[in-house]
Design a protein around this motif. Structure first.
Motif, short mmCIF file in Angstrom:
data_model
loop_
_atom_site.label_atom_id
_atom_site.label_comp_id
_atom_site.label_asym_id
_atom_site.label_seq_id
_atom_site.Cartn_x
_atom_site.Cartn_y
_atom_site.Cartn_z
N THR A 211 30.65 59.35 41.71
CA THR A 211 30.74 58.08 42.44
C THR A 211 30.53 58.29 43.93
O THR A 211 29.85 57.49 44.60
CB THR A 211 32.10 57.41 42.18
N VAL A 212 31.09 59.34 44.47
CA VAL A 212 30.89 59.64 45.89
C VAL A 212 29.42 59.95 46.16
O VAL A 212 28.84 59.50 47.15
CB VAL A 212 31.79 60.82 46.33
N LEU A 213 28.78 60.74 45.27
CA LEU A 213 27.35 61.02 45.42
C LEU A 213 26.53 59.73 45.36
O LEU A 213 25.60 59.54 46.14
CB LEU A 213 26.89 61.98 44.32
N ALA A 214 26.88 58.85 44.42
CA ALA A 214 26.14 57.60 44.28
C ALA A 214 26.35 56.70 45.50
O ALA A 214 25.45 55.96 45.90
CB ALA A 214 26.59 56.87 43.01
N THR A 215 27.53 56.76 46.10
CA THR A 215 27.77 55.99 47.32
C THR A 215 26.88 56.50 48.45
O THR A 215 26.32 55.71 49.22
CB THR A 215 29.24 56.10 47.73
N GLY A 216 26.74 57.83 48.55
CA GLY A 216 25.83 58.39 49.54
C GLY A 216 24.39 57.96 49.30
O GLY A 216 23.64 57.68 50.24
N TRP A 217 24.01 57.89 48.03
CA TRP A 217 22.66 57.42 47.68
C TRP A 217 22.46 55.98 48.11
O TRP A 217 21.40 55.61 48.61
CB TRP A 217 22.49 57.57 46.17
N LEU A 218 23.50 55.15 47.94
CA LEU A 218 23.43 53.75 48.36
C LEU A 218 23.31 53.63 49.87
O LEU A 218 22.52 52.84 50.39
CB LEU A 218 24.66 52.99 47.86
N LEU A 219 24.08 54.42 50.60
CA LEU A 219 23.99 54.40 52.07
C LEU A 219 22.60 54.80 52.53
O LEU A 219 22.06 54.23 53.48
CB LEU A 219 25.04 55.34 52.66
N GLN A 220 22.00 55.78 51.86
CA GLN A 220 20.64 56.19 52.19
C GLN A 220 19.66 55.05 51.93
O GLN A 220 18.74 54.80 52.73
CB GLN A 220 20.25 57.42 51.38
N ALA A 221 19.85 54.36 50.82
CA ALA A 221 18.97 53.23 50.49
C ALA A 221 19.09 52.13 51.54
O ALA A 221 18.09 51.51 51.92
CB ALA A 221 19.31 52.69 49.11
N LEU A 222 20.30 51.87 52.01
CA LEU A 222 20.50 50.85 53.05
C LEU A 222 19.76 51.23 54.32
O LEU A 222 19.17 50.38 54.99
CB LEU A 222 21.99 50.67 53.32
N ARG A 223 19.79 52.54 54.68
CA ARG A 223 19.10 52.97 55.88
C ARG A 223 17.58 52.87 55.74
O ARG A 223 16.88 52.40 56.63
CB ARG A 223 19.49 54.42 56.21
N GLU A 224 17.07 53.35 54.59
CA GLU A 224 15.63 53.39 54.41
C GLU A 224 15.01 52.01 54.21
O GLU A 224 13.80 51.85 54.36
CB GLU A 224 15.29 54.28 53.20
N SER A 225 15.81 51.01 53.86
CA SER A 225 15.27 49.67 53.57
C SER A 225 15.42 48.70 54.74
O SER A 225 15.15 47.52 54.58
CB SER A 225 15.97 49.10 52.33
N ARG A 226 15.84 49.19 55.89
CA ARG A 226 16.08 48.28 57.02
C ARG A 226 14.82 47.52 57.45
O ARG A 226 14.89 46.37 57.87
CB ARG A 226 16.62 49.07 58.21
N GLU A 227 13.68 48.16 57.36
CA GLU A 227 12.45 47.54 57.84
C GLU A 227 11.63 46.93 56.71
O GLU A 227 10.50 46.48 56.94
CB GLU A 227 11.61 48.58 58.58
N LEU A 228 12.15 46.92 55.50
CA LEU A 228 11.42 46.33 54.37
C LEU A 228 11.62 44.81 54.34
O LEU A 228 12.61 44.29 54.85
CB LEU A 228 11.89 46.94 53.06
N ALA A 229 10.67 44.13 53.69
CA ALA A 229 10.79 42.69 53.51
C ALA A 229 11.90 42.38 52.51
O ALA A 229 12.36 43.27 51.76
CB ALA A 229 9.46 42.12 53.01
N GLY A 230 12.33 41.12 52.47
CA GLY A 230 13.47 40.72 51.64
C GLY A 230 13.43 41.21 50.22
O GLY A 230 14.31 41.96 49.77
N PRO A 231 12.42 40.81 49.40
CA PRO A 231 12.38 41.23 47.99
C PRO A 231 12.32 42.76 47.83
O PRO A 231 12.96 43.32 46.94
CB PRO A 231 11.11 40.56 47.46
N ASP A 232 11.53 43.42 48.69
CA ASP A 232 11.41 44.87 48.60
C ASP A 232 12.74 45.55 48.91
O ASP A 232 13.10 46.55 48.28
CB ASP A 232 10.34 45.38 49.55
N ARG A 233 13.46 45.01 49.89
CA ARG A 233 14.73 45.62 50.24
C ARG A 233 15.75 45.42 49.12
O ARG A 233 16.52 46.34 48.79
CB ARG A 233 15.27 45.01 51.53
N VAL A 234 15.76 44.24 48.52
CA VAL A 234 16.68 43.99 47.41
C VAL A 234 16.39 44.93 46.26
O VAL A 234 17.30 45.49 45.64
CB VAL A 234 16.57 42.52 46.95
N SER A 235 15.11 45.14 45.96
CA SER A 235 14.73 46.04 44.89
C SER A 235 15.16 47.47 45.19
O SER A 235 15.69 48.17 44.32
CB SER A 235 13.21 45.99 44.69
N ARG A 236 14.97 47.91 46.44
CA ARG A 236 15.34 49.28 46.82
C ARG A 236 16.85 49.48 46.73
O ARG A 236 17.33 50.50 46.24
CB ARG A 236 14.86 49.55 48.25
#
Length: 358
Positions: A211-236
Protein backbone atom coordinates in the motif's frame (compact mmCIF):
# COMPACT_ATOMS: atom_id res chain seq x y z
CA UNK A 1 18.93 18.81 -17.71
CA UNK A 2 19.80 17.53 -21.18
CA UNK A 3 17.84 14.82 -22.95
CA UNK A 4 20.91 12.60 -22.94
CA UNK A 5 21.21 12.81 -19.19
CA UNK A 6 17.50 12.12 -18.78
CA UNK A 7 17.85 9.02 -20.93
CA UNK A 8 20.53 7.73 -18.58
CA UNK A 9 18.06 7.74 -15.70
CA UNK A 10 19.28 10.82 -13.85
CA UNK A 11 18.07 10.97 -10.24
CA UNK A 12 14.86 12.76 -9.42
CA UNK A 13 14.64 13.71 -5.76
CA UNK A 14 10.93 13.18 -5.58
CA UNK A 15 10.48 10.44 -8.21
CA UNK A 16 9.24 6.96 -7.49
CA UNK A 17 7.14 5.44 -10.21
CA UNK A 18 7.96 4.73 -13.85
CA UNK A 19 8.51 7.48 -16.36
CA UNK A 20 8.96 7.21 -20.13
CA UNK A 21 12.66 8.09 -19.98
CA UNK A 22 13.33 5.31 -17.50
CA UNK A 23 11.19 2.71 -19.25
CA UNK A 24 13.34 3.06 -22.36
CA UNK A 25 16.34 1.73 -20.46
CA UNK A 26 15.14 -1.84 -20.02
CA UNK A 27 13.80 -4.19 -22.65
CA UNK A 28 11.46 -7.09 -22.26
CA UNK A 29 14.28 -9.43 -21.27
CA UNK A 30 15.26 -7.26 -18.32
CA UNK A 31 11.64 -6.96 -17.24
CA UNK A 32 11.22 -10.73 -17.58
CA UNK A 33 14.26 -11.28 -15.35
CA UNK A 34 12.82 -9.00 -12.67
CA UNK A 35 9.41 -10.68 -12.93
CA UNK A 36 11.11 -14.09 -12.58
CA UNK A 37 12.77 -12.83 -9.39
CA UNK A 38 9.44 -11.70 -7.92
CA UNK A 39 7.21 -14.58 -8.98
CA UNK A 40 8.66 -17.24 -6.62
CA UNK A 41 8.19 -14.95 -3.62
CA UNK A 42 4.51 -14.28 -4.24
CA UNK A 43 4.05 -17.91 -5.20
CA UNK A 44 5.51 -18.86 -1.83
CA UNK A 45 2.94 -16.61 -0.15
CA UNK A 46 0.12 -18.53 -1.78
CA UNK A 47 1.75 -21.84 -0.77
CA UNK A 48 1.36 -21.19 2.96
CA UNK A 49 4.47 -19.01 3.09
CA UNK A 50 6.73 -21.92 2.09
CA UNK A 51 6.73 -22.94 5.75
CA UNK A 52 7.51 -26.60 5.07
CA UNK A 53 11.22 -27.58 4.88
CA UNK A 54 11.05 -28.88 1.29
CA UNK A 55 9.23 -25.78 0.02
CA UNK A 56 11.56 -23.48 1.94
CA UNK A 57 14.65 -25.16 0.48
CA UNK A 58 13.20 -24.96 -3.03
CA UNK A 59 12.60 -21.24 -2.54
CA UNK A 60 16.15 -20.87 -1.20
CA UNK A 61 17.57 -22.52 -4.31
CA UNK A 62 15.49 -20.21 -6.51
CA UNK A 63 16.86 -17.16 -4.68
CA UNK A 64 20.41 -18.30 -5.41
CA UNK A 65 19.50 -18.96 -9.04
CA UNK A 66 18.01 -15.47 -9.35
CA UNK A 67 21.33 -13.91 -8.30
CA UNK A 68 23.32 -16.13 -10.69
CA UNK A 69 21.08 -15.20 -13.63
CA UNK A 70 21.19 -11.54 -12.59
CA UNK A 71 24.99 -11.56 -12.74
CA UNK A 72 24.79 -12.61 -16.38
CA UNK A 73 23.41 -9.14 -17.17
CA UNK A 74 26.46 -6.96 -17.94
CA UNK A 75 25.03 -3.78 -16.43
CA UNK A 76 24.18 -5.48 -13.15
CA UNK A 77 27.47 -7.35 -13.03
CA UNK A 78 29.39 -4.11 -13.55
CA UNK A 79 27.61 -2.65 -10.51
CA UNK A 80 29.30 -5.10 -8.12
CA UNK A 81 32.25 -2.77 -7.34
CA UNK A 82 29.74 -0.05 -6.40
CA UNK A 83 28.39 -2.10 -3.48
CA UNK A 84 31.30 -1.24 -1.17
CA UNK A 85 28.87 0.25 1.36
CA UNK A 86 27.43 -3.22 1.97
CA UNK A 87 30.60 -4.58 3.58
CA UNK A 88 29.49 -3.67 7.15
CA UNK A 89 26.18 -5.41 6.50
CA UNK A 90 28.03 -8.42 5.09
CA UNK A 91 30.24 -8.50 8.18
CA UNK A 92 27.24 -8.56 10.51
CA UNK A 93 25.61 -11.24 8.38
CA UNK A 94 28.77 -13.33 8.58
CA UNK A 95 28.76 -12.91 12.35
CA UNK A 96 25.20 -14.27 12.54
CA UNK A 97 26.20 -17.32 10.49
CA UNK A 98 29.29 -17.81 12.66
CA UNK A 99 27.23 -17.81 15.85
CA UNK A 100 24.74 -20.21 14.24
CA UNK A 101 27.65 -22.52 13.34
CA UNK A 102 28.89 -22.42 16.94
CA UNK A 103 25.48 -23.61 18.18
CA UNK A 104 25.89 -26.82 16.18
CA UNK A 105 28.55 -27.87 18.69
CA UNK A 106 28.76 -28.01 22.47
CA UNK A 107 30.00 -24.44 22.78
CA UNK A 108 31.18 -23.00 26.10
CA UNK A 109 30.68 -25.02 29.31
CA UNK A 110 27.02 -25.17 30.31
CA UNK A 111 25.75 -23.83 26.96
CA UNK A 112 24.72 -27.19 25.48
CA UNK A 113 21.02 -28.02 25.57
CA UNK A 114 20.22 -30.76 28.16
CA UNK A 115 18.13 -32.74 25.68
CA UNK A 116 21.28 -34.14 24.05
CA UNK A 117 22.57 -35.53 27.34
CA UNK A 118 19.14 -37.04 28.01
CA UNK A 119 19.20 -38.70 24.56
CA UNK A 120 22.79 -39.91 24.99
CA UNK A 121 23.98 -38.02 21.89
CA UNK A 122 26.89 -35.59 21.31
CA UNK A 123 26.07 -32.24 22.93
CA UNK A 124 25.03 -29.13 21.02
CA UNK A 125 23.67 -25.69 21.86
CA UNK A 126 20.99 -26.03 19.20
CA UNK A 127 18.04 -28.16 20.19
CA UNK A 128 17.67 -29.26 16.57
CA UNK A 129 20.85 -29.45 14.47
CA UNK A 130 19.00 -30.23 11.24
CA UNK A 131 16.67 -27.25 11.65
CA UNK A 132 19.65 -24.97 12.31
CA UNK A 133 21.46 -26.15 9.19
CA UNK A 134 18.32 -25.58 7.11
CA UNK A 135 17.86 -22.12 8.61
CA UNK A 136 21.47 -21.21 7.80
CA UNK A 137 21.00 -22.24 4.18
CA UNK A 138 17.77 -20.22 4.00
CA UNK A 139 19.63 -17.17 5.28
CA UNK A 140 22.12 -17.61 2.44
CA UNK A 141 19.21 -17.67 -0.01
CA UNK A 142 17.84 -14.43 1.43
CA UNK A 143 21.33 -12.92 1.24
CA UNK A 144 21.49 -13.79 -2.46
CA UNK A 145 18.14 -12.10 -3.03
CA UNK A 146 19.31 -9.07 -1.01
CA UNK A 147 22.43 -8.72 -3.18
CA UNK A 148 20.29 -8.98 -6.32
CA UNK A 149 18.08 -6.19 -5.00
CA UNK A 150 21.13 -4.07 -4.16
CA UNK A 151 22.49 -4.55 -7.68
CA UNK A 152 19.23 -3.47 -9.29
CA UNK A 153 18.88 -0.50 -6.93
CA UNK A 154 22.38 0.71 -7.88
CA UNK A 155 21.07 1.22 -11.44
CA UNK A 156 18.25 3.73 -11.20
CA UNK A 157 16.36 2.55 -14.27
CA UNK A 158 16.56 -1.06 -13.06
CA UNK A 159 15.62 -0.07 -9.53
CA UNK A 160 12.53 1.85 -10.65
CA UNK A 161 11.46 -1.00 -12.91
CA UNK A 162 12.02 -3.54 -10.11
CA UNK A 163 9.86 -1.49 -7.72
CA UNK A 164 7.13 -1.39 -10.37
CA UNK A 165 7.33 -5.16 -10.95
CA UNK A 166 7.20 -5.79 -7.19
CA UNK A 167 4.11 -3.60 -6.89
CA UNK A 168 2.29 -5.13 -9.85
CA UNK A 169 3.17 -8.63 -8.68
CA UNK A 170 1.80 -7.72 -5.26
CA UNK A 171 -1.42 -6.42 -6.78
CA UNK A 172 -1.85 -9.72 -8.63
CA UNK A 173 -1.20 -11.64 -5.40
CA UNK A 174 -3.71 -9.43 -3.53
CA UNK A 175 -6.33 -9.99 -6.25
CA UNK A 176 -5.89 -13.77 -6.01
CA UNK A 177 -6.05 -13.55 -2.20
CA UNK A 178 -9.33 -11.58 -2.34
CA UNK A 179 -10.85 -14.06 -4.80
CA UNK A 180 -9.81 -16.98 -2.60
CA UNK A 181 -11.27 -15.28 0.47
CA UNK A 182 -14.60 -14.24 -1.08
CA UNK A 183 -15.09 -17.62 -2.80
CA UNK A 184 -14.42 -19.59 0.37
CA UNK A 185 -11.37 -21.31 -1.15
CA UNK A 186 -8.99 -19.87 1.44
CA UNK A 187 -7.43 -22.29 3.93
CA UNK A 188 -7.00 -21.09 7.50
CA UNK A 189 -7.05 -17.52 8.89
CA UNK A 190 -10.54 -18.08 10.42
CA UNK A 191 -12.74 -15.58 8.61
CA UNK A 192 -9.96 -13.10 7.80
CA UNK A 193 -8.01 -12.73 4.58
CA UNK A 194 -4.68 -14.54 4.81
CA UNK A 195 -3.40 -14.55 1.25
CA UNK A 196 -2.24 -18.15 1.59
CA UNK A 197 0.07 -17.27 4.49
CA UNK A 198 -2.04 -18.97 7.22
CA UNK A 199 -1.69 -15.71 9.18
CA UNK A 200 -3.81 -12.64 8.57
CA UNK A 201 -1.29 -10.47 10.39
CA UNK A 202 1.48 -11.62 8.04
CA UNK A 203 -0.79 -10.86 5.08
CA UNK A 204 -1.50 -7.42 6.54
CA UNK A 205 2.23 -6.75 6.81
CA UNK A 206 2.72 -7.52 3.12
CA UNK A 207 -0.36 -5.56 2.08
CA UNK A 208 0.75 -2.59 4.19
CA UNK A 209 4.14 -2.48 2.47
CA UNK A 210 2.49 -2.73 -0.94
CA UNK A 211 0.00 0.00 0.00
CA UNK A 212 2.84 2.39 0.77
CA UNK A 213 4.47 1.53 -2.58
CA UNK A 214 1.16 2.08 -4.37
CA UNK A 215 0.76 5.44 -2.62
CA UNK A 216 4.17 6.46 -3.94
CA UNK A 217 3.07 5.37 -7.41
CA UNK A 218 -0.03 7.56 -7.08
CA UNK A 219 2.04 10.57 -5.99
CA UNK A 220 4.26 10.05 -9.03
CA UNK A 221 1.20 9.92 -11.28
CA UNK A 222 -0.08 13.18 -9.80
CA UNK A 223 3.26 14.85 -10.55
CA UNK A 224 3.59 13.51 -14.08
CA UNK A 225 0.00 14.42 -15.03
CA UNK A 226 0.11 18.09 -14.02
CA UNK A 227 0.43 19.31 -17.60
CA UNK A 228 -1.95 16.80 -19.17
CA UNK A 229 -5.44 17.66 -20.39
CA UNK A 230 -8.44 16.74 -18.25
CA UNK A 231 -9.37 13.28 -19.68
CA UNK A 232 -5.72 12.27 -20.07
CA UNK A 233 -4.93 13.26 -16.51
CA UNK A 234 -7.92 11.35 -15.14
CA UNK A 235 -6.84 8.27 -17.09
CA UNK A 236 -3.25 8.54 -15.82
CA UNK A 237 -4.32 8.98 -12.20
CA UNK A 238 -6.97 6.23 -12.40
CA UNK A 239 -4.29 3.78 -13.51
CA UNK A 240 -2.49 4.47 -10.21
CA UNK A 241 -5.61 4.62 -8.02
CA UNK A 242 -6.93 1.19 -9.04
CA UNK A 243 -4.11 -0.91 -7.50
CA UNK A 244 -4.11 1.24 -4.37
CA UNK A 245 -7.86 0.70 -3.90
CA UNK A 246 -7.49 -3.07 -4.30
CA UNK A 247 -4.65 -3.25 -1.78
CA UNK A 248 -6.55 -1.18 0.79
CA UNK A 249 -9.62 -3.38 0.31
CA UNK A 250 -7.53 -6.50 0.86
CA UNK A 251 -5.89 -4.93 3.92
CA UNK A 252 -9.33 -4.26 5.42
CA UNK A 253 -10.30 -7.89 4.89
CA UNK A 254 -7.33 -9.04 7.00
CA UNK A 255 -8.93 -7.39 10.05
CA UNK A 256 -5.43 -6.67 11.38
CA UNK A 257 -5.48 -3.82 13.89
CA UNK A 258 -1.77 -3.12 14.08
CA UNK A 259 -1.30 -3.84 10.38
CA UNK A 260 -3.83 -1.13 9.55
CA UNK A 261 -2.30 1.38 11.99
CA UNK A 262 1.21 0.68 10.72
CA UNK A 263 0.06 1.16 7.12
CA UNK A 264 -1.58 4.49 7.92
CA UNK A 265 1.61 5.60 9.66
CA UNK A 266 3.70 4.51 6.68
CA UNK A 267 1.52 6.44 4.23
CA UNK A 268 1.72 9.56 6.38
CA UNK A 269 5.52 9.30 6.67
CA UNK A 270 5.76 8.88 2.89
CA UNK A 271 3.66 12.02 2.49
CA UNK A 272 6.01 13.96 4.77
CA UNK A 273 9.02 12.64 2.85
CA UNK A 274 7.53 13.63 -0.50
CA UNK A 275 6.42 17.02 0.81
CA UNK A 276 9.95 18.09 1.68
CA UNK A 277 11.32 16.59 -1.53
CA UNK A 278 9.28 19.09 -3.56
CA UNK A 279 10.46 22.67 -2.90
CA UNK A 280 7.59 25.12 -2.89
CA UNK A 281 4.93 22.45 -2.47
CA UNK A 282 5.85 21.12 0.96
CA UNK A 283 2.87 22.22 3.00
CA UNK A 284 0.37 21.52 0.24
CA UNK A 285 1.61 17.96 -0.26
CA UNK A 286 1.88 17.40 3.47
CA UNK A 287 -1.68 18.63 3.98
CA UNK A 288 -2.97 16.32 1.25
CA UNK A 289 -1.13 13.36 2.77
CA UNK A 290 -2.47 14.11 6.24
CA UNK A 291 -6.00 14.55 4.91
CA UNK A 292 -5.93 11.32 2.92
CA UNK A 293 -4.54 9.45 5.91
CA UNK A 294 -7.27 10.85 8.18
CA UNK A 295 -10.03 9.97 5.72
CA UNK A 296 -8.60 6.49 5.27
CA UNK A 297 -8.45 6.02 9.04
CA UNK A 298 -12.08 7.04 9.43
CA UNK A 299 -13.24 4.83 6.54
CA UNK A 300 -11.24 1.82 7.73
CA UNK A 301 -12.23 2.33 11.35
CA UNK A 302 -15.92 3.15 11.06
CA UNK A 303 -16.72 1.23 7.91
CA UNK A 304 -15.13 -2.07 8.83
CA UNK A 305 -17.07 -4.27 11.24
CA UNK A 306 -14.29 -6.84 11.30
CA UNK A 307 -11.73 -4.37 12.64
CA UNK A 308 -14.25 -2.88 15.08
CA UNK A 309 -15.10 -6.31 16.49
CA UNK A 310 -11.43 -7.07 16.95
CA UNK A 311 -10.83 -3.71 18.64
CA UNK A 312 -13.66 -4.57 21.05
CA UNK A 313 -11.87 -7.83 21.88
CA UNK A 314 -8.56 -6.07 22.54
CA UNK A 315 -8.60 -6.70 26.31
CA UNK A 316 -9.07 -10.42 25.82
CA UNK A 317 -6.29 -10.53 23.22
CA UNK A 318 -3.96 -8.67 25.56
CA UNK A 319 -4.53 -11.37 28.19
CA UNK A 320 -3.80 -14.11 25.65
CA UNK A 321 -0.67 -12.38 24.40
CA UNK A 322 0.58 -11.85 27.94
CA UNK A 323 0.47 -15.63 28.47
CA UNK A 324 2.33 -16.18 25.19
CA UNK A 325 4.93 -13.59 26.16
CA UNK A 326 5.45 -15.15 29.58
CA UNK A 327 6.07 -18.59 28.04
CA UNK A 328 8.59 -17.31 25.52
CA UNK A 329 10.24 -15.05 28.07
CA UNK A 330 10.92 -18.22 30.00
CA UNK A 331 12.55 -19.68 26.87
CA UNK A 332 14.81 -16.64 26.68
CA UNK A 333 15.77 -16.92 30.34
CA UNK A 334 16.66 -20.60 29.84
CA UNK A 335 19.28 -19.63 27.23
CA UNK A 336 19.76 -15.83 27.28
CA UNK A 337 23.13 -15.73 25.49
CA UNK A 338 23.27 -18.53 22.91
CA UNK A 339 19.59 -19.32 22.48
CA UNK A 340 18.48 -22.71 21.25
CA UNK A 341 19.68 -22.53 17.67
CA UNK A 342 18.30 -21.02 14.47
CA UNK A 343 15.14 -22.69 13.22
CA UNK A 344 14.34 -24.28 16.56
CA UNK A 345 11.28 -22.23 17.44
CA UNK A 346 8.81 -25.06 16.82
CA UNK A 347 10.80 -27.42 19.04
CA UNK A 348 11.21 -24.93 21.88
CA UNK A 349 7.59 -23.81 21.62
CA UNK A 350 6.32 -27.41 21.80
CA UNK A 351 8.60 -28.10 24.76
CA UNK A 352 7.33 -25.14 26.80
CA UNK A 353 3.63 -25.16 25.93
CA UNK A 354 1.25 -26.90 28.35
CA UNK A 355 -2.45 -27.70 28.38
CA UNK A 356 -3.04 -24.43 30.25
CA UNK A 357 -1.02 -22.19 27.92
CA UNK A 358 -1.79 -23.85 24.55
Amino acid sequence: MSRRRRAQGAPNASGFGPSPSRRAQIGWRGTALLAAAVAPLYGAHLLFGANQPMAAQALTALCGLILIVGLTVPRLRQALPELKGLWPVAGLFGLVLAVAAVTLGAGPPGAAHPIWEWAGLPPAISVNRSATLLAMSQLLGLAALFVFGALTASQRAWGVRFATVILLGGVLWAAIAVIMFLSGAQIGSWGRLGGGLLSSNSAATMLGILTVLATGWLLQALRESRELAGPDRVSRISFAVAPLALLVFALILTGSRMGTLATLAGVLILGVWQAFAEPGRSWRTLGIAAGVTLIAAVVVGLGNDLVLRRVAALDQDVDVRSVIFAVHWRAFLDAPLWGSGLGSFTDVNSYLMSAETY
